[in-house]
Design a protein around this motif. Structure first.
Motif, PDB file in Angstrom:
ATOM      1  N   LEU A   1     -20.075  22.929  55.171  1.00  0.00           N
ATOM      2  CA  LEU A   1     -19.859  24.126  55.967  1.00  0.00           C
ATOM      3  C   LEU A   1     -18.406  24.173  56.417  1.00  0.00           C
ATOM      4  O   LEU A   1     -17.900  23.248  57.059  1.00  0.00           O
ATOM      5  N   ARG A   2     -17.746  25.267  56.072  1.00  0.00           N
ATOM      6  CA  ARG A   2     -16.338  25.409  56.428  1.00  0.00           C
ATOM      7  C   ARG A   2     -16.002  26.881  56.578  1.00  0.00           C
ATOM      8  O   ARG A   2     -16.797  27.757  56.212  1.00  0.00           O
ATOM      9  N   SER A   3     -14.799  27.154  57.124  1.00  0.00           N
ATOM     10  CA  SER A   3     -14.341  28.527  57.265  1.00  0.00           C
ATOM     11  C   SER A   3     -13.497  28.901  56.059  1.00  0.00           C
ATOM     12  O   SER A   3     -12.645  28.121  55.620  1.00  0.00           O
ATOM     13  N   THR A   4     -13.727  30.096  55.533  1.00  0.00           N
ATOM     14  CA  THR A   4     -12.987  30.549  54.356  1.00  0.00           C
ATOM     15  C   THR A   4     -12.111  31.760  54.644  1.00  0.00           C
ATOM     16  O   THR A   4     -11.457  32.265  53.732  1.00  0.00           O
TER      17      THR A   4
ATOM     18  N   LEU B   1     -16.073  28.059  63.455  1.00  0.00           N
ATOM     19  CA  LEU B   1     -15.725  28.573  62.135  1.00  0.00           C
ATOM     20  C   LEU B   1     -15.750  30.097  62.201  1.00  0.00           C
ATOM     21  O   LEU B   1     -16.823  30.692  62.337  1.00  0.00           O
ATOM     22  N   PRO B   2     -14.605  30.775  62.095  1.00  0.00           N
ATOM     23  CA  PRO B   2     -14.605  32.244  62.154  1.00  0.00           C
ATOM     24  C   PRO B   2     -15.403  32.886  61.019  1.00  0.00           C
ATOM     25  O   PRO B   2     -16.084  33.891  61.227  1.00  0.00           O
ATOM     26  N   THR B   3     -15.311  32.317  59.818  1.00  0.00           N
ATOM     27  CA  THR B   3     -16.075  32.821  58.673  1.00  0.00           C
ATOM     28  C   THR B   3     -16.750  31.622  58.026  1.00  0.00           C
ATOM     29  O   THR B   3     -16.203  30.988  57.119  1.00  0.00           O
ATOM     30  N   ALA B   4     -17.938  31.286  58.509  1.00  0.00           N
ATOM     31  CA  ALA B   4     -18.639  30.093  58.035  1.00  0.00           C
ATOM     32  C   ALA B   4     -19.188  30.330  56.632  1.00  0.00           C
ATOM     33  O   ALA B   4     -19.822  31.347  56.353  1.00  0.00           O
TER      34      ALA B   4
ATOM     35  N   ASP C   1      -7.297  28.902  57.990  1.00  0.00           N
ATOM     36  CA  ASP C   1      -8.527  29.666  58.126  1.00  0.00           C
ATOM     37  C   ASP C   1      -9.111  29.587  59.532  1.00  0.00           C
ATOM     38  O   ASP C   1     -10.255  29.982  59.756  1.00  0.00           O
ATOM     39  N   TYR C   2      -8.315  29.058  60.465  1.00  0.00           N
ATOM     40  CA  TYR C   2      -8.672  28.996  61.883  1.00  0.00           C
ATOM     41  C   TYR C   2      -9.937  28.182  62.137  1.00  0.00           C
ATOM     42  O   TYR C   2     -10.689  28.474  63.072  1.00  0.00           O
ATOM     43  N   THR C   3     -10.197  27.177  61.310  1.00  0.00           N
ATOM     44  CA  THR C   3     -11.199  26.185  61.691  1.00  0.00           C
ATOM     45  C   THR C   3     -10.704  25.514  62.965  1.00  0.00           C
ATOM     46  O   THR C   3      -9.627  24.923  62.978  1.00  0.00           O
ATOM     47  N   SER C   4     -11.469  25.615  64.049  1.00  0.00           N
ATOM     48  CA  SER C   4     -10.971  25.238  65.368  1.00  0.00           C
ATOM     49  C   SER C   4     -11.873  24.199  66.014  1.00  0.00           C
ATOM     50  O   SER C   4     -13.090  24.209  65.818  1.00  0.00           O
TER      51      SER C   4
END
Length: 274
Positions: A136-139, A126-129, A102-105
């Motif tokens: 809080l994470r990217s999905t 997070l591209p899509t928080a 999910d590209y959490t960077s």
């Protein structure tokens, strides 16, 4: 020998990435990568005219015997750091390294010109928080709700002058900034937003998000030899399968000599196997 190398220039103009967005494909396929294409401007040799080409995963660029391949990609948030007076101390895109599908960077910002101590940001992009039970994470890997989460530190960025990665922050000689309650301050920014740092340390703003592309340059002068060897090996294998094997028997018998000298009789026989 640098004189034996052909100079060329590749400039990345745009990177287009497509992920699976159709929910009918199933949860396992949602967000899966579908296409990566880079628009590049190349100068194939000194003095040549610039050309616009496309670089894709299975479409490398060729310069003589040199190949340029498209490898990884990720996000580079454009971050600006100002001091308390509003002067810009740092402003540029910062490449972040993806950590999952999910590209959490993760990345770091190092501001050496900050006063009285140097300033560092340990950040997660997070591209899509999304906030859920896990925090809080990217999905989703694409830019739907881009959010930059970071913690600010002050102190010495490079203790002992030791080399370190540009993607991580060595906080061993630094102190985290704390909020009014005494807790370590954490900040979350979306593009276009800005936040004031505690203790009058200035402000941090997220101006936008760019993409970066990773490329690999390879020169394989032995490829023709490897190809020729493979063809010869394949022909040999085909021949061993199609040509019938035979056993050859040779018998040599001495005969009585004549006035011309010694004589022998040679008998040859062949038997096809099977």
């Amino acid at each position: 020998d640098a004189d034996a190398l052909q100079p060329f220039t590749v400039r990345l103009d745009r990177l287009d990435v497509r992920f699976e967005t159709d929910r009918r494909a199933g949860a396992a396929q949602l967000g899966a990568p579908r296409d990566f294409r880079a628009s590049v401007t190349v100068v194939p040799s000194p003095g040549a005219s610039a050309e616009v080409r496309e670089l894709s995963v299975n479409g490398p660029l060729g310069f003589g015997g040199t190949q340029v391949y498209l490898l990884g990609n990720g996000y580079a948030p454009r971050i600006t750091v100002r001091d308390a007076a509003g002067s810009v101390l740092f402003s540029q895109p910062v490449p972040f390294l993806p950590q999952d599908n999910d590209y959490t960077s993760t990345g770091a910002v190092k501001v050496t010109g900050a006063q009285p101590d140097q300033l560092g940001l340990a950040a997660v992009f997070l591209p899509t928080a999304t906030m859920d039970a896990n925090g809080l994470r990217s999905t989703f890997p694409d830019l739907v709700r881009p959010t930059l989460v970071f913690t600010a530190y002050t102190g010495e960025l490079f203790p002992g002058g030791r080399a370190q990665s540009v993607y991580t922050l060595d906080a061993s000689a630094m102190t985290p900034l704390r909020d009014a309650s005494g807790q370590i301050a954490q900040f979350a920014l979306q593009p276009g937003e800005s936040v004031q740092l505690p203790d009058g340390r200035g402000s941090v703003s997220l101006d936008g998000v760019q993409r970066w592309a990773g490329v690999s340059t390879r020169y394989d002068p032995a490829r023709p030899l490897a190809l020729g060897s493979s063809l010869v090996a394949a022909l040999g294998l085909v021949g061993s399968l199609l040509i019938r094997r035979r056993r050859i028997f040779v018998r040599v018998e001495p005969l009585p000599p004549t006035d011309a000298g010694p004589r022998s009789r040679v008998t040859v026989g062949a038997l096809a196997k099977g």
